[in-house]
Design an enzyme around this catalytic site. Structure first.
Site, short mmCIF file in Angstrom:
data_model
loop_
_atom_site.label_atom_id
_atom_site.label_comp_id
_atom_site.label_asym_id
_atom_site.label_seq_id
_atom_site.Cartn_x
_atom_site.Cartn_y
_atom_site.Cartn_z
N PHE A 11 0.84 -1.20 0.00
CA PHE A 11 0.00 0.00 0.00
C PHE A 11 0.87 1.24 0.00
CE2 PHE A 11 0.81 -0.49 4.49
CZ PHE A 11 0.89 0.80 4.98
N CYS A 12 0.26 2.34 -0.44
CA CYS A 12 0.93 3.65 -0.42
C CYS A 12 -0.09 4.66 0.09
CB CYS A 12 1.45 3.99 -1.82
SG CYS A 12 0.14 4.09 -3.05
N GLN A 13 0.02 5.90 -0.30
CA GLN A 13 -0.90 6.92 0.16
C GLN A 13 -2.23 6.89 -0.60
OE1 GLN A 13 -0.20 8.85 2.82
NE2 GLN A 13 -2.23 9.76 2.75
#
Length: 173
Positions: free
Chosen positions: A136-138
């Site tokens: 996941f990221c932002q």
């Protein structure tokens, strides 16, 4: 012709994550689009099972994602390892509990390291090729890049948390 990419290739063989399936809500009816044909989906329990199966096929054949409820379940059962692929600064400001931060720019070299070097650098065991890995990221873009990279390196269980940290923060924060 591939319905998604408009290429002259047999259906499903365009090689760019194409399933030739699209879902649309049309006048409150869910329908499946296959090769340009609109097929009405069954309603009720049968319709729900149909959509569940269709989404499972979609995930298995090219769009490996995890929803928030599935992520919660995997984390509670210990059935997956979570990787935050944002920058160190972003992760330091807050992350999903239990996530290992490896910026997407370092991910390829990290996943190709010897297990001892990985452990020395990240203070964690190197993931195995068959493990469930959730990236996941932002917002979702870097997480998808990380998932595609991991899958190209042989990590078959790599998936992207589609809601990203933004959704986690809003709903779990």
């Amino acid at each position: 012709m591939c319905c998604e990419h408009r290429e002259q290739v047999p259906r499903g063989l365009c090689g760019r994550r194409c399933l030739c399936f699209r879902f649309r809500a049309v006048s409150a009816r869910l329908q499946l689009r296959e090769g340009g044909e609109m097929l009405p989906a069954a309603r009720g329990r049968a319709g729900a099972k149909f959509l569940e199966l269709a989404f499972a096929v979609r995930t298995m054949t090219g769009e490996p994602t995890v929803s928030l409820p599935e992520l919660r379940s995997l984390l509670a059962s210990g059935g997956a390892r979570l990787f935050d692929v944002r920058s160190r600064e972003e992760a330091a400001a807050g992350t999903i509990p239990g996530a290992l931060n490896i910026p997407v720019s370092e991910l390829e070299s990290a996943l190709q390291m010897e297990p001892a070097a990985f452990k020395a650098l990240y203070s964690a065991e190197k993931p195995k090729l068959e493990e469930n890995l959730i990236f996941f990221c932002q917002m979702g873009k870097r997480g998808l890049q990380a998932t595609q990279l991991a899958r190209s390196l042989g990590y078959k269980g790599a998936r992207n948390y589609e809601g990203a940290y933004r959704e986690w923060l809003q709903k779990e924060g």
